[in-house]
Design an enzyme around this catalytic site. Structure first.
Site, PDB file in Angstrom:
ATOM      1  N   TYR A   1      -4.844   4.078   8.050  1.00 33.63           N
ATOM      2  CA  TYR A   1      -5.655   3.476   7.856  1.00 33.63           C
ATOM      3  C   TYR A   1      -6.825   4.293   9.323  1.00 33.63           C
ATOM      4  O   TYR A   1      -6.677   5.120   9.886  1.00 33.63           O
ATOM      5  CB  TYR A   1      -5.036   2.072   7.790  1.00 33.63           C
ATOM      6  CG  TYR A   1      -5.072   2.067   6.792  1.00 33.63           C
ATOM      7  CD1 TYR A   1      -4.889   2.122   5.367  1.00 33.63           C
ATOM      8  CD2 TYR A   1      -3.970   0.925   6.381  1.00 33.63           C
ATOM      9  CE1 TYR A   1      -4.352   1.444   4.625  1.00 33.63           C
ATOM     10  CE2 TYR A   1      -2.824   0.418   6.250  1.00 33.63           C
ATOM     11  CZ  TYR A   1      -3.188   0.963   4.791  1.00 33.63           C
ATOM     12  OH  TYR A   1      -2.258   0.642   3.785  1.00 33.63           O
TER      13      TYR A   1
ATOM     14  N   SER B   1       0.797  -1.102   0.399  1.00 33.80           N
ATOM     15  CA  SER B   1      -0.252   0.343  -0.184  1.00 33.80           C
ATOM     16  C   SER B   1       0.972   1.620   0.197  1.00 33.80           C
ATOM     17  O   SER B   1       0.040   2.075  -0.248  1.00 33.80           O
ATOM     18  CB  SER B   1      -1.206   0.473   1.324  1.00 33.80           C
ATOM     19  OG  SER B   1      -2.083  -0.770   1.181  1.00 33.80           O
TER      20      SER B   1
ATOM     21  N   TYR C   1      -3.259  -2.633 -10.330  1.00 36.03           N
ATOM     22  CA  TYR C   1      -3.395  -1.570  -9.201  1.00 36.03           C
ATOM     23  C   TYR C   1      -2.211  -2.994  -8.436  1.00 36.03           C
ATOM     24  O   TYR C   1      -1.616  -3.070  -7.459  1.00 36.03           O
ATOM     25  CB  TYR C   1      -4.342  -1.863  -8.210  1.00 36.03           C
ATOM     26  CG  TYR C   1      -4.313  -1.869  -6.796  1.00 36.03           C
ATOM     27  CD1 TYR C   1      -4.893  -1.248  -5.733  1.00 36.03           C
ATOM     28  CD2 TYR C   1      -4.618  -3.461  -5.858  1.00 36.03           C
ATOM     29  CE1 TYR C   1      -4.222  -0.811  -4.975  1.00 36.03           C
ATOM     30  CE2 TYR C   1      -4.997  -3.649  -4.375  1.00 36.03           C
ATOM     31  CZ  TYR C   1      -4.490  -1.926  -3.837  1.00 36.03           C
ATOM     32  OH  TYR C   1      -4.561  -2.095  -2.536  1.00 36.03           O
TER      33      TYR C   1
ATOM     34  N   LYS D   1       0.263   3.758  -2.594  1.00 38.73           N
ATOM     35  CA  LYS D   1      -0.766   3.996  -3.177  1.00 38.73           C
ATOM     36  C   LYS D   1      -0.255   5.442  -3.345  1.00 38.73           C
ATOM     37  O   LYS D   1      -1.089   6.476  -3.214  1.00 38.73           O
ATOM     38  CB  LYS D   1      -2.121   3.739  -1.687  1.00 38.73           C
ATOM     39  CG  LYS D   1      -2.202   2.968  -1.914  1.00 38.73           C
ATOM     40  CD  LYS D   1      -2.952   2.418  -0.986  1.00 38.73           C
ATOM     41  CE  LYS D   1      -3.501   0.793  -0.569  1.00 38.73           C
ATOM     42  NZ  LYS D   1      -4.528   0.246   0.376  1.00 38.73           N
TER      43      LYS D   1
ATOM     44  N   VAL E   1       1.359  -4.233   3.650  1.00 37.10           N
ATOM     45  CA  VAL E   1       0.908  -5.277   4.689  1.00 37.10           C
ATOM     46  C   VAL E   1       1.779  -6.175   4.226  1.00 37.10           C
ATOM     47  O   VAL E   1       2.292  -6.933   4.749  1.00 37.10           O
ATOM     48  CB  VAL E   1      -0.051  -6.189   4.075  1.00 37.10           C
ATOM     49  CG1 VAL E   1      -1.495  -5.391   4.922  1.00 37.10           C
ATOM     50  CG2 VAL E   1      -0.264  -6.130   2.267  1.00 37.10           C
TER      51      VAL E   1
END
Ligand code: GLN
Length: 345
Positions: A262, A85, A210, A88, A280
């Site tokens: 998050y 992530s 992605y 992102k 992760v």
């Protein structure tokens, strides 16, 4: 060819000859944090992507890249792992550079959701994902990138990520295939976004982009350099190459600050007080604006999916160097300046 595209590849020759006082001090803090956290085995490795479950949980590396181009590392800072992530933040920056704020925020908001990263929810007010840091938002960004850049979207994304790291990055094909086979939640999110007309290209092509961006291999040192590139107004401090535009950087760091961790984002803002992004795969990238980038690898994660030792190292660095954005003295802002003056004595 590599030397042309990545002038910072031979980073050793680009590094300043004399070690600065800041670098010496950070080296001892990093070494201390490494020793302090080495025995901390709390948390567990993400195994919902089967290949990720096979990585060695004990890996532990810390890296700090300064605006001067100096690098400080400890432990497994050269080990490669998938960026997950953390990508992102970079795809957000790439889309912002390509199409600007207005177009980008037609696809996704900038509100912290307080939800887990894989939540299948859209903001009921806008029918768009809450922010680009949760999976839904990142898949929306991937959709817009695929639309804007066409079939070579991933190659272009990888080139920009490589420029930010200052070396040619590549995909872990096994992790990519593992997630492509098992990423049913992300597929569901993709279809939800397609139904809401956040993008109009086929869902499979968007998810391919992605999953690939998440499977790019980086090291803690790469993350520190990418962080330092964001902190250095978008210019890689080692290669000297401008990778991201100035407005893009401000936007990206703001979103990282409010949404990067998050449902752990509020806690992170209080305890660390720096824009950061976790993945992760066990990586965390932190940014101290105009000063330095932090990269940590430690695959055991907490309940929010953030690296346990990575978070503790960032707390430690923020405390020791006074880096928290709202520290009462915010000695972090003055830290390098003070050390530079010291160097000039
Ligand atoms: N590729 C992962 C996923 O979509 C990324 C999640 C993460 O790093 N938090 O589930």
């Amino acid at each position: 060819m590599m030397t042309d595209v990545f002038p910072g590849q031979s980073s050793a020759s680009a590094l300043p000859k004399k070690e600065s006082a800041a670098s010496v001090m950070i080296q001892s803090i990093v070494a201390h944090l490494y020793e302090q956290q080495l025995g901390n085995l709390e948390g567990s490795v993400a195994d919902y992507i089967p290949e990720l479950g096979k990585i060695s949980p004990d890996q532990f590396g810390i890296a700090v890249a300064l605006e001067s181009g100096e690098l400080i590392t400890a432990g497994d800072a050269a080990n490669e792992f998938t960026i997950q992530s953390i990508s992102k933040a970079l795809t957000l920056a790439i889309l912002l550079d390509l199409v600007g704020r207005g177009e980008t925020y037609r696809a996704v908001g900038v509100q912290p959701s307080g939800d887990p990263f894989n939540s299948i929810t859209l903001d009921p007010r806008t029918n768009r994902p809450f922010n680009p840091m949760v999976n839904a938002g990142a898949i929306a960004i991937a959709g817009r990138l695929r639309e804007t850049l066409g079939p070579s979207a991933f190659e272009q994304v990888l080139t920009r990520m490589s420029q930010a790291a200052g070396r040619e990055l590549r995909v872990d094909q096994t992790v990519f295939e593992s997630e492509r086979e098992t990423g049913h939640r992300n597929r569901a999110i993709g279809h939800l976004l397609r139904a809401a007309e956040v993008f109009t290209v086929p869902v499979d092509e968007v998810l391919d982009l992605y999953f690939r961006q998440c499977s790019v291999l980086v090291t803690a040192t790469d993350l520190a350099i990418i962080g330092a590139t964001l902190g250095n107004i978008g210019t890689n401090p080692i290669s000297g190459k401008e990778v991201f535009g100035i407005h893009t950087v401000r936007e990206t760091l703001s979103v990282m600050f409010t949404c990067g961790m998050y449902d752990g984002a509020g806690d992170w803002a209080c305890q660390v007080g720096l824009p950061a992004k976790s993945g992760v795969g066990g990586g965390i990238m932190g940014v101290v604006n105009r000063q330095l980038g932090i990269g940590v690898l430690s695959p055991r994660l907490d309940a929010a999916g953030n690296s346990v030792r990575g978070k503790l190292c960032c707390i430690g660095l923020a405390e020791e160097l006074g880096l928290h954005a709202f520290d009462s003295t915010n000695s972090g802002s003055n830290f390098l300046r003070g050390m530079t003056e010291f160097d000039q004595l």
